[in-house]
Design an enzyme around this catalytic site. Structure first.
Site, PDB file in Angstrom:
ATOM      1  N   GLN A  18       0.802  -1.225   0.000  1.00  0.00           N
ATOM      2  CA  GLN A  18       0.000   0.000   0.000  1.00  0.00           C
ATOM      3  C   GLN A  18       0.838   1.279   0.000  1.00  0.00           C
ATOM      4  O   GLN A  18       0.342   2.319  -0.406  1.00  0.00           O
ATOM      5  CB  GLN A  18      -0.951  -0.001   1.218  1.00  0.00           C
ATOM      6  CG  GLN A  18      -1.990  -1.109   1.126  1.00  0.00           C
ATOM      7  CD  GLN A  18      -2.961  -1.076   2.284  1.00  0.00           C
ATOM      8  OE1 GLN A  18      -2.671  -1.635   3.343  1.00  0.00           O
ATOM      9  NE2 GLN A  18      -4.095  -0.434   2.124  1.00  0.00           N
ATOM     10  N   HIS A 120       0.868  -9.313   4.735  1.00  0.00           N
ATOM     11  CA  HIS A 120      -0.265  -8.399   4.542  1.00  0.00           C
ATOM     12  C   HIS A 120      -0.650  -8.494   3.061  1.00  0.00           C
ATOM     13  O   HIS A 120      -0.528  -7.540   2.309  1.00  0.00           O
ATOM     14  CB  HIS A 120       0.118  -6.978   4.964  1.00  0.00           C
ATOM     15  CG  HIS A 120      -1.048  -6.105   5.308  1.00  0.00           C
ATOM     16  ND1 HIS A 120      -1.164  -5.444   6.511  1.00  0.00           N
ATOM     17  CD2 HIS A 120      -2.166  -5.772   4.610  1.00  0.00           C
ATOM     18  CE1 HIS A 120      -2.296  -4.736   6.530  1.00  0.00           C
ATOM     19  NE2 HIS A 120      -2.915  -4.912   5.378  1.00  0.00           N
ATOM     20  N   ASN A 164      -1.944 -10.907   8.556  1.00  0.00           N
ATOM     21  CA  ASN A 164      -2.914  -9.837   8.750  1.00  0.00           C
ATOM     22  C   ASN A 164      -4.235 -10.241   8.092  1.00  0.00           C
ATOM     23  O   ASN A 164      -4.293 -10.467   6.879  1.00  0.00           O
ATOM     24  CB  ASN A 164      -2.433  -8.536   8.102  1.00  0.00           C
ATOM     25  CG  ASN A 164      -3.466  -7.420   8.260  1.00  0.00           C
ATOM     26  OD1 ASN A 164      -3.674  -6.922   9.358  1.00  0.00           O
ATOM     27  ND2 ASN A 164      -4.149  -7.057   7.186  1.00  0.00           N
ATOM     28  N   GLU A 165      -5.279 -10.333   8.877  1.00  0.00           N
ATOM     29  CA  GLU A 165      -6.647 -10.514   8.386  1.00  0.00           C
ATOM     30  C   GLU A 165      -6.813 -11.674   7.402  1.00  0.00           C
ATOM     31  O   GLU A 165      -7.120 -11.468   6.218  1.00  0.00           O
ATOM     32  CB  GLU A 165      -7.154  -9.214   7.759  1.00  0.00           C
ATOM     33  CG  GLU A 165      -7.159  -8.038   8.727  1.00  0.00           C
ATOM     34  CD  GLU A 165      -7.895  -6.813   8.174  1.00  0.00           C
ATOM     35  OE1 GLU A 165      -8.308  -6.837   7.004  1.00  0.00           O
ATOM     36  OE2 GLU A 165      -8.055  -5.844   8.928  1.00  0.00           O
ATOM     37  N   TYR A 292     -13.041  -1.674  12.540  1.00  0.00           N
ATOM     38  CA  TYR A 292     -13.460  -0.495  11.771  1.00  0.00           C
ATOM     39  C   TYR A 292     -14.936  -0.150  11.962  1.00  0.00           C
ATOM     40  O   TYR A 292     -15.307   1.004  12.064  1.00  0.00           O
ATOM     41  CB  TYR A 292     -13.199  -0.702  10.273  1.00  0.00           C
ATOM     42  CG  TYR A 292     -11.736  -0.652   9.930  1.00  0.00           C
ATOM     43  CD1 TYR A 292     -11.115   0.556   9.665  1.00  0.00           C
ATOM     44  CD2 TYR A 292     -10.960  -1.806   9.907  1.00  0.00           C
ATOM     45  CE1 TYR A 292      -9.758   0.628   9.369  1.00  0.00           C
ATOM     46  CE2 TYR A 292      -9.598  -1.747   9.612  1.00  0.00           C
ATOM     47  CZ  TYR A 292      -9.013  -0.527   9.351  1.00  0.00           C
ATOM     48  OH  TYR A 292      -7.672  -0.457   9.065  1.00  0.00           O
ATOM     49  N   GLU A 350      -5.212  -2.050  14.010  1.00  0.00           N
ATOM     50  CA  GLU A 350      -5.732  -1.102  13.019  1.00  0.00           C
ATOM     51  C   GLU A 350      -7.064  -0.568  13.507  1.00  0.00           C
ATOM     52  O   GLU A 350      -7.916  -1.329  13.977  1.00  0.00           O
ATOM     53  CB  GLU A 350      -5.982  -1.757  11.652  1.00  0.00           C
ATOM     54  CG  GLU A 350      -4.742  -2.145  10.904  1.00  0.00           C
ATOM     55  CD  GLU A 350      -5.049  -2.797   9.558  1.00  0.00           C
ATOM     56  OE1 GLU A 350      -6.113  -2.515   8.956  1.00  0.00           O
ATOM     57  OE2 GLU A 350      -4.228  -3.615   9.128  1.00  0.00           O
ATOM     58  N   TRP A 398      -4.909   3.290  11.746  1.00  0.00           N
ATOM     59  CA  TRP A 398      -4.836   3.029  10.314  1.00  0.00           C
ATOM     60  C   TRP A 398      -5.361   4.256   9.618  1.00  0.00           C
ATOM     61  O   TRP A 398      -6.521   4.558   9.746  1.00  0.00           O
ATOM     62  CB  TRP A 398      -5.637   1.798   9.885  1.00  0.00           C
ATOM     63  CG  TRP A 398      -5.387   1.546   8.424  1.00  0.00           C
ATOM     64  CD1 TRP A 398      -6.082   2.050   7.364  1.00  0.00           C
ATOM     65  CD2 TRP A 398      -4.321   0.772   7.866  1.00  0.00           C
ATOM     66  NE1 TRP A 398      -5.518   1.659   6.187  1.00  0.00           N
ATOM     67  CE2 TRP A 398      -4.431   0.875   6.468  1.00  0.00           C
ATOM     68  CE3 TRP A 398      -3.266   0.015   8.420  1.00  0.00           C
ATOM     69  CZ2 TRP A 398      -3.537   0.243   5.597  1.00  0.00           C
ATOM     70  CZ3 TRP A 398      -2.387  -0.610   7.560  1.00  0.00           C
ATOM     71  CH2 TRP A 398      -2.533  -0.498   6.174  1.00  0.00           C
ATOM     72  N   GLU A 405      -5.678   1.960  -1.288  1.00  0.00           N
ATOM     73  CA  GLU A 405      -6.709   1.233  -0.554  1.00  0.00           C
ATOM     74  C   GLU A 405      -7.157   0.035  -1.412  1.00  0.00           C
ATOM     75  O   GLU A 405      -8.300  -0.080  -1.824  1.00  0.00           O
ATOM     76  CB  GLU A 405      -7.859   2.183  -0.186  1.00  0.00           C
ATOM     77  CG  GLU A 405      -9.035   1.588   0.541  1.00  0.00           C
ATOM     78  CD  GLU A 405      -8.713   0.744   1.780  1.00  0.00           C
ATOM     79  OE1 GLU A 405      -7.638   0.891   2.364  1.00  0.00           O
ATOM     80  OE2 GLU A 405      -9.559  -0.089   2.124  1.00  0.00           O
ATOM     81  N   TRP A 406      -6.199  -0.820  -1.721  1.00  0.00           N
ATOM     82  CA  TRP A 406      -6.445  -2.066  -2.442  1.00  0.00           C
ATOM     83  C   TRP A 406      -7.323  -1.848  -3.675  1.00  0.00           C
ATOM     84  O   TRP A 406      -7.023  -0.959  -4.475  1.00  0.00           O
ATOM     85  CB  TRP A 406      -7.000  -3.131  -1.468  1.00  0.00           C
ATOM     86  CG  TRP A 406      -6.104  -3.315  -0.278  1.00  0.00           C
ATOM     87  CD1 TRP A 406      -6.353  -2.942   1.016  1.00  0.00           C
ATOM     88  CD2 TRP A 406      -4.771  -3.881  -0.269  1.00  0.00           C
ATOM     89  NE1 TRP A 406      -5.271  -3.253   1.818  1.00  0.00           N
ATOM     90  CE2 TRP A 406      -4.295  -3.830   1.072  1.00  0.00           C
ATOM     91  CE3 TRP A 406      -3.926  -4.442  -1.243  1.00  0.00           C
ATOM     92  CZ2 TRP A 406      -3.035  -4.310   1.446  1.00  0.00           C
ATOM     93  CZ3 TRP A 406      -2.672  -4.909  -0.868  1.00  0.00           C
ATOM     94  CH2 TRP A 406      -2.247  -4.850   0.458  1.00  0.00           C
TER      95      TRP A 406
END
Ligand code: BGC
Length: 450
Positions: A18, A120, A164-165, A292, A350, A398, A405-406
């Site tokens: 990113q 990530h 990550n996630e 989030y 995050e 974050w 942003e992907w």
């Protein structure tokens, strides 16, 4: 008493693809994200790539100076696997590894604690050619890469996160195809979920052989609220919760899989062997939670495979990514975590929001009031969870920078530091100044700083 324990770690987070740019520099191998963004079918609608991103690869030293000026105590970054191992396994690219050595050295000189995440989302493309996360051998590949990083940096880096996630990797990358590598198969999603967790387990084992500090994993939790108390909505909510929130924490921390997964995956589901479950469930030193938003859920006949759909809360505040702003769910999540998984040290790895920043004025700079409010309310939610007894040790906003942003490209800005993508100039927003005051007072000035 601020509500934040002494030694509470305040920092900011980013991820390699990113922000770094120069994805093929100095002998690095391509990652699946490089391929995805360069696919002529425009997998990313905006056509954006990570070729330049924030140019952090070339501006790392001044970026660390900026972090110091912002008063950060910690910086969570991720390592690009294919910079270090261009083919994913085997040959180490010293120049790539050296970038992270220098980053860590600069951080330590600046008095900033480095927190490293190994994965990530940017799998080496060479490993994707061998099946990527669909290949059971991926657990070994990951352990090999992890051991290279531990060998090079343990001692300087004292907190390591494996993945990550994993939910985003499996759901976005292999079920819905919106993230790299862009596959759309529920069968693959089930296999990948299991291999990711096996890889996590193998990396923790590798750490126990050569690491002397702490290792954990980072999972995103989005608490699910039923739209009504109709039994079908309650069941839909439980499925959504199992799929997103328990699918990865349960194997890692309890050595089990949520029962709902069998129903969700249907014929794609295969029970995990006792051996696989034992591998996934390695003792960890901490967990990272990313929060989030929440989701209100109702049953739906058409929303395959969960048969559960998100209900938009009309009139409620939402961010630019259409996520409802709902801070009390963060407290609830943290309490739920402790209730279900016990008293592990938790880091918020995050938390933050995309808002369209108001135009810059020379007098006020970038006055990102919405983000200031979001951060203040969510940090207060963390404080409430600490007051209720959850062992929370740190908070990473974050993100440090606006970044890629992907699949949404550069349009969505999450940074407390604005990045001008023409000039690559960095401009701290008002939220960065606010965060600096919060850090300096260890949270006592939270409401006043806002
Ligand atoms: C990811 C970040 C991402 C952020 C905002 C998290 O899912 O770890 O890479 O930019 O959320 O969408």
């Amino acid at each position: 008493m601020s509500g934040f324990p002494e030694g509470f770690l305040w920092g900011a987070a980013t991820a390699a693809y990113q922000i770094e740019g120069s994805p093929l520099a100095d002998g690095a191998g391509a990652s699946i994200w490089h391929r995805f963004t360069h696919d002529p079918r425009l997998m990313i609608a905006t056509g954006d790539t990570g070729d330049v991103a924030c140019d952090h690869y070339n501006r790392m030293e001044s970026d660390v100076e900026l972090m110091k000026r912002l008063g950060l105590q910690a910086y969570r970054f991720s390592v690009s696997w294919s910079r270090v191992l261009p083919e994913g396994t085997g040959r180490v690219n010293e120049a790539g590894l050296d970038f992270y050595r220098r980053l860590v050295d600069r951080l330590l000189e600046a008095g900033i604690e480095p927190l490293a995440t190994l994965y990530h989302w940017d799998l080496p493309a060479a490993l994707d050619d061998r099946g990527g996360w669909l290949n059971r051998e991926s657990a070994e590949w990951f352990a090999e890469y992890a051991a290279v990083m531990f060998g090079a940096l343990d001692g300087k880096v004292k907190k390591w996160a494996t993945l990550n996630e994993p939910w985003v990797v499996a759901d976005g990358g292999y079920l819905n195809g919106v993230l790299a590598p862009g596959h759309r198969s529920i069968f693959e999603c089930a296999i990948v979920s299991r291999n990711l967790m096996r890889a996590h387990g193998r990396a923790v084992q590798a750490y126990r052989e050569c690491g002397a500090h702490e290792v954990g994993l980072v999972i995103n939790i989005e608490p699910k609220y039923p739209a009504s108390d109709r039994p079908e909505d309650l069941a839909a909510t439980a499925r959504a919760d199992a799929y997103m929130n328990r699918q990865y924490f349960d194997p890692a921390l309890l050595g089990t899989c949520p029962a709902e997964l069998r129903e969700i995956y249907g014929e794609a589901w295969e029970d995990w062997s006792a051996e696989d479950l034992a591998l996934c469930c390695q003792p960890v030193d901490f967990v990272g939670i990313n929060y989030y938003t929440r989701s209100v859920v109702r049953a739906s006949d058409t929303a395959w495979p969960l048969f559960a759909e998100h209900v938009v809360q009309e009139g409620a505040p939402h961010t630019e990514t259409d996520w409802e702003v709902f801070p009390e769910a963060m407290t609830r999540t943290l309490l739920w975590f402790r209730e279900r998984y016990g008293d592990l040290p938790v880091y918020i790895m995050e938390n933050g929001a995309a808002f369209s920043d108001p135009a810059t004025s020379e007098a006020d700079g970038i006055f990102d009031e919405d983000r200031c409010q979001y951060l203040t309310e969510h940090i207060a939610a963390v404080r409430d969870a600490i007051a209720a007894g959850v062992d929370i040790r740190g908070y990473m906003v974050w993100s440090l920078f606006d970044n890629l942003e992907w699949a949404l490209g550069y349009a969505k800005r999450f940074g407390i530091v604005h990045v001008d993508y023409e000039t690559l100039a960095r401009t701290p927003k008002r939220s960065a100044a606010l965060y600096r005051e919060i850090i300096a007072s260890n949270g006592t000035e939270l409401e006043r700083a806002a």
